[in-house]
Scaffold this motif. Structure first.
Motif, PDB file in Angstrom:
ATOM      1  N   ASN A   3      90.108  16.643 -30.997  1.00 23.50           N
ATOM      2  CA  ASN A   3      91.344  17.284 -30.602  1.00 23.50           C
ATOM      3  C   ASN A   3      91.542  17.105 -29.101  1.00 23.50           C
ATOM      4  O   ASN A   3      90.663  17.429 -28.318  1.00 23.50           O
ATOM      5  CB  ASN A   3      91.239  18.775 -30.970  1.00 23.50           C
ATOM      6  N   LYS A   4      92.691  16.570 -28.672  1.00 27.28           N
ATOM      7  CA  LYS A   4      92.945  16.309 -27.254  1.00 27.28           C
ATOM      8  C   LYS A   4      93.021  17.584 -26.434  1.00 27.28           C
ATOM      9  O   LYS A   4      92.644  17.602 -25.268  1.00 27.28           O
ATOM     10  CB  LYS A   4      94.228  15.500 -27.095  1.00 27.28           C
ATOM     11  N   LYS A   5      93.493  18.671 -27.016  1.00 24.68           N
ATOM     12  CA  LYS A   5      93.597  19.946 -26.296  1.00 24.68           C
ATOM     13  C   LYS A   5      92.244  20.630 -26.180  1.00 24.68           C
ATOM     14  O   LYS A   5      91.991  21.355 -25.243  1.00 24.68           O
ATOM     15  CB  LYS A   5      94.568  20.885 -27.011  1.00 24.68           C
ATOM     16  N   ASN A   6      91.390  20.410 -27.168  1.00 31.52           N
ATOM     17  CA  ASN A   6      90.082  21.049 -27.191  1.00 31.52           C
ATOM     18  C   ASN A   6      89.062  20.030 -27.695  1.00 31.52           C
ATOM     19  O   ASN A   6      88.885  19.867 -28.894  1.00 31.52           O
ATOM     20  CB  ASN A   6      90.114  22.286 -28.103  1.00 31.52           C
ATOM     21  N   PRO A   7      88.381  19.327 -26.778  1.00 34.32           N
ATOM     22  CA  PRO A   7      87.469  18.233 -27.165  1.00 34.32           C
ATOM     23  C   PRO A   7      86.331  18.632 -28.094  1.00 34.32           C
ATOM     24  O   PRO A   7      85.727  17.792 -28.733  1.00 34.32           O
ATOM     25  CB  PRO A   7      86.916  17.741 -25.831  1.00 34.32           C
ATOM     26  N   THR A   8      86.033  19.915 -28.211  1.00 32.01           N
ATOM     27  CA  THR A   8      84.949  20.329 -29.101  1.00 32.01           C
ATOM     28  C   THR A   8      85.437  20.566 -30.530  1.00 32.01           C
ATOM     29  O   THR A   8      84.637  20.787 -31.420  1.00 32.01           O
ATOM     30  CB  THR A   8      84.286  21.619 -28.582  1.00 32.01           C
ATOM     31  N   LEU A   9      86.754  20.502 -30.739  1.00 30.73           N
ATOM     32  CA  LEU A   9      87.340  20.752 -32.049  1.00 30.73           C
ATOM     33  C   LEU A   9      87.818  19.451 -32.676  1.00 30.73           C
ATOM     34  O   LEU A   9      88.552  18.698 -32.057  1.00 30.73           O
ATOM     35  CB  LEU A   9      88.532  21.715 -31.913  1.00 30.73           C
ATOM     36  N   ALA A  41     101.249  21.885 -30.689  1.00 28.49           N
ATOM     37  CA  ALA A  41     100.851  22.365 -29.358  1.00 28.49           C
ATOM     38  C   ALA A  41      99.361  22.657 -29.281  1.00 28.49           C
ATOM     39  O   ALA A  41      98.769  22.624 -28.207  1.00 28.49           O
ATOM     40  CB  ALA A  41     101.649  23.611 -28.991  1.00 28.49           C
ATOM     41  N   ASN A  42      98.766  22.902 -30.437  1.00 27.85           N
ATOM     42  CA  ASN A  42      97.332  23.187 -30.482  1.00 27.85           C
ATOM     43  C   ASN A  42      96.508  22.004 -30.948  1.00 27.85           C
ATOM     44  O   ASN A  42      95.347  22.144 -31.305  1.00 27.85           O
ATOM     45  CB  ASN A  42      97.083  24.416 -31.358  1.00 27.85           C
ATOM     46  N   GLY A  43      97.128  20.822 -30.952  1.00 28.55           N
ATOM     47  CA  GLY A  43      96.385  19.600 -31.199  1.00 28.55           C
ATOM     48  C   GLY A  43      96.235  19.174 -32.643  1.00 28.55           C
ATOM     49  O   GLY A  43      95.447  18.280 -32.936  1.00 28.55           O
ATOM     50  N   TYR A  44      96.960  19.792 -33.541  1.00 23.10           N
ATOM     51  CA  TYR A  44      96.874  19.407 -34.944  1.00 23.10           C
ATOM     52  C   TYR A  44      97.788  18.231 -35.250  1.00 23.10           C
ATOM     53  O   TYR A  44      98.829  18.057 -34.628  1.00 23.10           O
ATOM     54  CB  TYR A  44      97.238  20.583 -35.853  1.00 23.10           C
ATOM     55  N   ASP A  45      97.403  17.426 -36.215  1.00 22.90           N
ATOM     56  CA  ASP A  45      98.200  16.324 -36.732  1.00 22.90           C
ATOM     57  C   ASP A  45      98.951  16.886 -37.936  1.00 22.90           C
ATOM     58  O   ASP A  45      98.329  17.275 -38.930  1.00 22.90           O
ATOM     59  CB  ASP A  45      97.274  15.177 -37.136  1.00 22.90           C
TER      60      ASP A  45
END
Length: 91
Positions: A3-9, A41-45
């Motif tokens: 996930n670009k917004k949260n690299p650990t997710l 906005a939270n990085g989901y496809d």
């Protein structure tokens, strides 16, 4: 893929069901627009899918998109709030 917004997710693919064939389909489209915006906005496809009575097309879309979350329901009204769509997703 991360996930670009949260690299650990890990990125999660979500199929967002919207529209439908009942009197509340327009409300569903408004709900889905807000839901999609928040998910993106939270990085989901996110793939929005306007539901019709063509269940074979829905199944094909699920197979082609291969979502992590098969269905996020933005549908409203008859044939939705009575559990029919949930029952279909459980098959």
């Amino acid at each position: 893929m991360l996930n670009k917004k949260n690299p650990t997710l890990s990125i999660k693919k979500v199929l967002l069901l919207k529209g439908g064939w009942n009197a509340e389909s327009a409300i569903s489209l408004v709900s889905a627009k807000g839901m999609k915006k928040a998910l993106l906005a939270n990085g989901y496809d996110v793939l929005g899918y306007e539901l019709t009575r063509n269940i074979a097309a829905l199944i094909s879309t699920i197979k082609d998109f291969n979502p992590d979350v098969v269905c996020l329901n933005a549908l409203h009204g008859l044939d939705v709030e009575d559990g029919k769509i949930q029952a279909l997703m459980e098959l």
